[in-house]
Motif scaffolding. Structure first.
Motif, mmCIF file in Angstrom:
data_model
loop_
_atom_site.group_PDB
_atom_site.id
_atom_site.type_symbol
_atom_site.label_atom_id
_atom_site.label_comp_id
_atom_site.label_asym_id
_atom_site.label_seq_id
_atom_site.Cartn_x
_atom_site.Cartn_y
_atom_site.Cartn_z
ATOM 1 N N LEU A 281 -8.513 2.753 -1.185
ATOM 2 C CA LEU A 281 -7.537 3.613 -1.849
ATOM 3 C C LEU A 281 -6.162 2.952 -1.962
ATOM 4 C CD1 LEU A 281 -7.013 6.488 -3.008
ATOM 5 C CD2 LEU A 281 -6.345 7.176 -0.701
ATOM 6 N N HIS A 282 -5.779 2.187 -0.938
ATOM 7 C CA HIS A 282 -4.429 1.617 -0.869
ATOM 8 C C HIS A 282 -4.380 0.306 -1.645
ATOM 9 C CE1 HIS A 282 -0.757 0.562 1.883
ATOM 10 N NE2 HIS A 282 -0.450 0.682 0.615
ATOM 11 N N MET A 283 -3.602 0.281 -2.730
ATOM 12 C CA MET A 283 -3.384 -0.936 -3.513
ATOM 13 C C MET A 283 -1.892 -1.268 -3.459
ATOM 14 S SD MET A 283 -4.600 -3.374 -5.434
ATOM 15 C CE MET A 283 -6.231 -2.772 -5.884
ATOM 16 N N ARG A 284 -1.564 -2.430 -2.909
ATOM 17 C CA ARG A 284 -0.168 -2.843 -2.798
ATOM 18 C C ARG A 284 0.309 -3.469 -4.109
ATOM 19 N NH1 ARG A 284 1.921 -2.601 2.269
ATOM 20 N NH2 ARG A 284 0.443 -2.348 3.987
ATOM 21 N N CYS A 285 1.573 -3.196 -4.424
ATOM 22 C CA CYS A 285 2.146 -3.689 -5.678
ATOM 23 C C CYS A 285 2.273 -5.209 -5.627
ATOM 24 C CB CYS A 285 3.505 -3.040 -5.925
ATOM 25 S SG CYS A 285 4.380 -3.684 -7.359
ATOM 26 N N ALA A 286 1.661 -5.899 -6.581
ATOM 27 C CA ALA A 286 1.692 -7.360 -6.610
ATOM 28 C C ALA A 286 3.085 -7.884 -6.931
ATOM 29 C CB ALA A 286 0.688 -7.876 -7.644
ATOM 30 N N ALA A 287 3.813 -7.188 -7.804
ATOM 31 C CA ALA A 287 5.155 -7.644 -8.168
ATOM 32 C C ALA A 287 6.088 -7.609 -6.961
ATOM 33 C CB ALA A 287 5.708 -6.771 -9.300
ATOM 34 N N SER B 151 1.761 5.658 5.520
ATOM 35 C CA SER B 151 1.437 6.979 6.076
ATOM 36 C C SER B 151 1.024 7.949 4.987
ATOM 37 C CB SER B 151 2.650 7.522 6.836
ATOM 38 O OG SER B 151 3.056 6.634 7.849
ATOM 39 N N GLY B 152 1.673 7.854 3.821
ATOM 40 C CA GLY B 152 1.301 8.726 2.707
ATOM 41 C C GLY B 152 -0.112 8.479 2.225
ATOM 42 N N ILE B 153 -0.537 7.222 2.188
ATOM 43 C CA ILE B 153 -1.907 6.899 1.771
ATOM 44 C C ILE B 153 -2.918 7.412 2.799
ATOM 45 C CG2 ILE B 153 -3.498 5.006 1.296
ATOM 46 C CD1 ILE B 153 -1.502 5.523 -0.926
ATOM 47 N N ASP C 126 4.492 0.433 -3.361
ATOM 48 C CA ASP C 126 5.183 -0.755 -2.881
ATOM 49 C C ASP C 126 4.928 -0.929 -1.384
ATOM 50 O OD1 ASP C 126 6.675 1.201 -1.760
ATOM 51 O OD2 ASP C 126 8.540 0.746 -2.810
ATOM 52 N N ASN C 127 5.693 -1.813 -0.750
ATOM 53 C CA ASN C 127 5.402 -2.187 0.631
ATOM 54 C C ASN C 127 6.187 -1.390 1.655
ATOM 55 O OD1 ASN C 127 3.623 -4.452 -0.069
ATOM 56 N ND2 ASN C 127 5.474 -5.333 -0.929
ATOM 57 N N ALA C 128 6.765 -0.251 1.273
ATOM 58 C CA ALA C 128 7.475 0.576 2.243
ATOM 59 C C ALA C 128 6.496 1.140 3.263
ATOM 60 C CB ALA C 128 8.220 1.699 1.517
ATOM 61 N N SER C 129 6.942 1.207 4.512
ATOM 62 C CA SER C 129 6.054 1.685 5.581
ATOM 63 C C SER C 129 5.694 3.156 5.399
ATOM 64 C CB SER C 129 6.737 1.478 6.932
ATOM 65 O OG SER C 129 7.991 2.155 6.974
ATOM 66 N N LYS D 28 12.351 16.326 -1.099
ATOM 67 C CA LYS D 28 13.305 16.534 -0.022
ATOM 68 C C LYS D 28 13.461 15.310 0.857
ATOM 69 C CE LYS D 28 12.476 21.527 0.232
ATOM 70 N NZ LYS D 28 12.052 22.662 1.089
ATOM 71 N N GLY D 29 12.413 14.514 0.964
ATOM 72 C CA GLY D 29 12.476 13.332 1.810
ATOM 73 C C GLY D 29 11.466 12.297 1.358
ATOM 74 N N HIS D 30 11.598 11.080 1.900
ATOM 75 C CA HIS D 30 10.713 9.973 1.542
ATOM 76 C C HIS D 30 9.793 9.588 2.697
ATOM 77 C CE1 HIS D 30 13.842 8.584 -1.697
ATOM 78 N NE2 HIS D 30 13.215 9.705 -2.017
ATOM 79 N N LYS D 31 9.496 10.526 3.579
ATOM 80 C CA LYS D 31 8.589 10.248 4.681
ATOM 81 C C LYS D 31 7.147 10.199 4.199
ATOM 82 C CE LYS D 31 11.566 12.327 8.217
ATOM 83 N NZ LYS D 31 11.662 13.340 9.296
ATOM 84 N N GLY D 32 6.293 9.617 5.046
ATOM 85 C CA GLY D 32 4.911 9.422 4.642
ATOM 86 C C GLY D 32 4.174 10.710 4.334
ATOM 87 N N ASP D 33 4.302 11.704 5.214
ATOM 88 C CA ASP D 33 3.612 12.977 4.998
ATOM 89 C C ASP D 33 4.136 13.683 3.749
ATOM 90 O OD1 ASP D 33 2.135 12.488 7.213
ATOM 91 O OD2 ASP D 33 3.290 13.789 8.553
ATOM 92 N N ASP D 34 5.438 13.554 3.481
ATOM 93 C CA ASP D 34 5.988 14.159 2.264
ATOM 94 C C ASP D 34 5.385 13.528 1.019
ATOM 95 O OD1 ASP D 34 7.605 15.765 3.831
ATOM 96 O OD2 ASP D 34 9.277 14.342 3.806
ATOM 97 N N ILE D 35 5.246 12.208 1.048
ATOM 98 C CA ILE D 35 4.634 11.526 -0.103
ATOM 99 C C ILE D 35 3.182 11.961 -0.278
ATOM 100 C CG2 ILE D 35 3.941 9.255 -0.972
ATOM 101 C CD1 ILE D 35 6.423 8.096 0.382
ATOM 102 N N GLY D 36 2.449 12.055 0.842
ATOM 103 C CA GLY D 36 1.058 12.488 0.753
ATOM 104 C C GLY D 36 0.915 13.901 0.225
ATOM 105 N N ARG D 37 1.752 14.822 0.715
ATOM 106 C CA ARG D 37 1.679 16.213 0.234
ATOM 107 C C ARG D 37 2.026 16.302 -1.249
ATOM 108 N NH1 ARG D 37 4.746 17.060 5.012
ATOM 109 N NH2 ARG D 37 3.460 17.780 6.782
ATOM 110 N N ASN D 38 3.019 15.560 -1.672
ATOM 111 C CA ASN D 38 3.386 15.595 -3.092
ATOM 112 C C ASN D 38 2.269 15.050 -3.975
ATOM 113 O OD1 ASN D 38 5.988 16.701 -2.740
ATOM 114 N ND2 ASN D 38 6.826 14.689 -2.212
ATOM 115 N N LEU D 39 1.580 14.028 -3.507
ATOM 116 C CA LEU D 39 0.454 13.493 -4.282
ATOM 117 C C LEU D 39 -0.687 14.512 -4.352
ATOM 118 C CD1 LEU D 39 0.318 9.765 -3.076
ATOM 119 C CD2 LEU D 39 0.946 10.603 -5.343
ATOM 120 N N VAL D 40 -0.951 15.177 -3.237
ATOM 121 C CA VAL D 40 -2.002 16.203 -3.240
ATOM 122 C C VAL D 40 -1.633 17.348 -4.176
ATOM 123 C CG1 VAL D 40 -3.180 17.914 -1.812
ATOM 124 C CG2 VAL D 40 -2.820 15.597 -0.934
#
Length: 774
Positions: A324-330, A302-304, A295-298, A266-278
């Motif tokens: 836990l947080h690994m940033r995309c090198a590319a 929050s999701g991490i 990637d480097n999105a802010s 539904k959205g690309h907010k940090g909490d949404d990303i975290g809940r979807n990963l869980v």
């Protein structure tokens, strides 16, 4: 049978209209002697028949109405499905003709029956069904790849292969209903019934759940920890999707990459990303996740943080989610180069304008190719237009254009239109000159290093984390070389790239714990908690330590000092050493083997003798001394104490650990997790390339579930075989030239042969005409 149904329908229609007697079954009905052509129905039947069918008195030529006989029964023998009935004048079956070889077989009801048809069916050379009698019997024939093997008709296996083809080749569900494919299958394998689109849809869903259950079992039985990669995407219908990719090394030390989820969000907010990963982890039963590459999105930050709070509730979480947080090198490389190319050199703009001029007209391309032939420029790649906002596209444009430097210079001397269109008077940048081409070559060489680096870090089918610190050092040296250049533009570009490099990789921040604790207490409402400055993830150095070529050697120390400088390099080296020791202690608590000690009785003592007392005492002393010395060294100390392998040696690190796992069992678990870390999110981004092709303008009605089944199913089925639908223009040009030469020569040679034959036949015809007159 189906082929007899039209004939039976015709028979029933003729019967109702008063036609003559039809045949009765093959041997199952009364013979024609009882109801022959000479016998008549009874008086009662005839009276009833004539009473129900009135005659037209005005029609004098109308034949008398024939009596309605007994209704013909359907054929009960299965052999009639492969033969055509042959009847005599009285509609009595006397023979049968094979549908495959057209041979006639006697099939009179009272004399032969169906035995002759059965015997011929089993020996008919053109019968496609004769192998069905023994399903295990195969046919020797050449298979795919040129090898000779056995083959047998298996409709279930063909149907499974058809379903896999639909998924892997991204074909529509209605592909089996297309006329061209059905015609092809009727020739290639006429016995196979091609499934409809509904059946194909059910088979795809069934295969998706089957492969998903198999992958779940594999995670449970043969997987230690799973590193995740996630990425978000927006479709053409403006729907947001999120993909999750799992990377891991199994018990046989084989690297795997699997797309485990592709779902609508539904959205690309940090909490949404975290809940979807869980939710994704709960669906697959994952509790041990060392890293998540994003990637480097802010919003990903929050999701991490949301996911870290969830994982810290589990006792199996490593280092409390610190790494836990690994940033995309590319993506970081892309940001570094883009910042440097914000102000592109005038030489690059001139080359770009010249390439666009040639590619914007057919006659221009033709004239350009003529000059290429005259200048004898041998190049397979042709000019390509770049996207100015994408530096990798600019690199490919420069790489192709620099080959044709002589052609562009000559074109500027001969073509006035080319020179005018690019002139400054026409709001252009001017034609590229020799100095511009020199600058273009330097830019190509510079961008080529980043292009190759991005290709290396974006690999998904082999380990990349153990050599990533090398790639960071390479970027540092490239930027350092531009900072030392005499060109002011290159120095300015290098400084912008250096600032972006230091933001993610080049600096080591010292976070004051006391200051942090004061900020956590929160003095005053105006100032919030100061955010802790993030350093580079130390797991990339841990992955280098478990590489037997580097370890904690002076070579690794020198690379760290080159990246961070001597002063801060010492701090990084201390942090890396501490991180390796802390992780080893944590893995020791989880995976250390339990030592079982047992007292071994001396054979002489058990027999009551006293001659083995000295040996027993000496053995205990040696055991105590050896035990004390062995306990002073851990697995990590023993591993680091051994000599490192040659740095220049090409080493299969997974094969090395597979051999040495028994020597370092605890360290092997740490190596398996560290080497499985993906340093780029390209694995997840590739899923959107697949989904973009599947969810095109013609398949927008696909539901999110069906899209997930197709995307994930393709990744699970195709294994290590990537799909590439982009055609190479250079290869197509070469193929087109070869085909024209091949078939054009055949056409010309054929025309010459026909003309020669016509010339030879003319004298013969004149001689044949003049001969009778002589």
């Amino acid at each position: 049978m189906d082929m007899e149904e039209p004939e039976n329908q015709i028979v029933s229609m003729e019967f109702c209209s008063g036609s003559s007697h039809e045949e009765f079954g093959s041997g199952s009905q009364p013979s024609h002697e009882e109801f022959g052509s000479g016998s008549q129905p009874s008086q009662t039947s005839h009276a009833q028949t004539t009473a129900t069918i009135p005659e037209d008195p005005t029609d004098v030529d109308k034949e008398p109405v024939k009596e309605q006989g007994r209704r013909a029964m359907a054929d009960r023998s299965e052999w009639w499905g492969h033969f055509i009935k042959i009847k005599d004048n009285n509609d009595v079956v006397i023979a049968a003709r094979c549908k495959y070889c057209s041979r006639q077989v006697k099939a009179e009801t009272d004399r032969h029956g169906t035995s002759g048809m059965k015997r011929h069916f089993n020996v008919c050379k053109r019968n496609p069904h004769k192998f069905n009698k023994d399903p295990t019997q195969g046919t020797i024939q050449a298979t795919y790849g040129g090898a000779v093997g056995t083959w047998k008709f298996d409709p279930d296996a063909i149907r499974i292969a058809f379903t896999e083809m639909i998924i892997v080749d991204e074909l529509p569900f209605a592909f089996g209903e297309k006329a061209g494919f059905r015609k092809f299958m009727s020739i290639a394998c006429p016995r196979f019934t091609v499934p409809s689109r509904r059946t194909t849809t059910r088979d795809v869903v069934k295969m998706f759940f089957k492969e998903k259950a198999r992958l779940k079992k594999f995670f449970k039985d043969s997987c230690q920890r799973v590193c995740l990669t996630t990425y978000c995407w927006t479709s053409q219908q403006l729907d947001g999707y999120m993909t999750v990719t799992a990377s891991f090394i199994d018990e046989n030390w084989i690297m795997h990459k699997k797309i485990i989820n592709f779902f609508l969000v539904k959205g690309h907010k940090g909490d949404d990303i975290g809940r979807n990963l869980v939710r994704c982890m709960a669906e697959w039963g994952m509790e041990r996740v060392p890293t998540v590459t994003v990637d480097n999105a802010s919003s990903n930050d929050s999701g991490i943080m949301y996911l870290r709070r969830h994982l810290n509730k589990s006792p199996s979480n490593i280092a409390k989610g610190k790494y836990l947080h690994m940033r995309c090198a590319a993506h970081i490389v892309n940001l570094i180069v883009q910042d440097g190319l914000k102000e592109v050199d005038l030489s690059i703009q001139r080359v770009r304008a010249a390439v666009r001029y040639i590619r914007n007209g057919g006659t221009r391309i033709t004239k350009f190719k003529e000059i290429v032939v005259e200048e004898k420029v041998d190049a397979k790649a042709f000019l390509r237009i770049d996207v100015p906002t994408r530096w990798n596209s600019t690199f490919l444009m420069l790489k192709a254009a620099n080959v044709y430097e002589k052609v562009f210079i000559r074109l500027g001397e001969e073509d006035l239109t080319y020179k005018f269109d690019l002139s400054e008077e026409n709001d252009g940048y001017g034609c590229p000159e020799e100095a511009d081409w020199e600058n273009a070559k330097k830019m190509e060489e510079f961008l080529g290093h980043f292009y190759d680096l991005t290709t290396r870090v974006s690999a998904t089918l082999h380990v990349t984390s153990n050599t990533f610190f090398h790639e960071i050092a390479e970027v540092h040296l490239l930027i350092k070389a531009w900072l030392e250049s005499e060109d002011a533009l290159q120095v300015a570009m290098g400084q912008r790239m250096k600032d972006k490099f230091d933001k993610y990789w080049g600096l080591w921040h010292i976070n004051d714990k006391n200051k942090e604790s004061m900020n956590e207490k929160g003095k005053g409402k105006g100032k919030g908690k100061e955010k802790e400055k993030e350093n580079i993830n130390l797991l990339i150095f841990v992955a280098a330590v478990v590489d037997p070529r580097y370890k904690l050697s002076p070579y690794t120390h020198a690379v760290i000092e080159e990246i961070f400088g001597q002063e801060r390099g010492l701090l990084v080296w201390t942090a890396v050493t501490t991180c390796v020791n802390d992780l080893f202690e944590e893995y020791t608590k989880l995976y250390a083997p339990v030592e079982v000690t047992a007292e071994v009785e001396d054979s002489s003592t058990s027999k009551g003798g006293r001659q083995g007392m000295l040996k027993d005492v000496i053995a205990k002393k040696l055991k105590m001394n050896n035990g004390a010395s062995s306990n002073s060294k851990s697995e990590l100390d023993k591993y680091l104490a051994e000599d490192t392998e040659d740095v220049e040696m090409k080493l299969d690190i997974l094969a090395w650990w597979k051999i040495n796992e028994s020597r370092f069992p605890v360290l092997a678990h740490l190596a398996r997790d560290a080497l499985a870390i993906p340093i780029s999110s390209v694995a997840s981004e590739s899923a959107f390339s697949t989904s973009g092709r599947i969810l095109d303008d013609f398949r927008t009605s696909l539901t999110p579930f069906m899209l997930e089944a197709l995307v994930c199913g393709q990744d699970w089925l195709r294994r290590t075989t990537p799909i590439d639908i982009q055609e190479s223009m250079e290869e197509l040009a070469v193929i087109e030239k070869e085909l024209i030469e091949e078939f054009g020569c055949l056409h010309i040679s054929k025309g010459k042969a026909d003309k020669k034959r016509a010339c030879i036949s003319k004298p013969v015809e004149s001689m044949s005409i003049s001969k009778p007159g002589t």
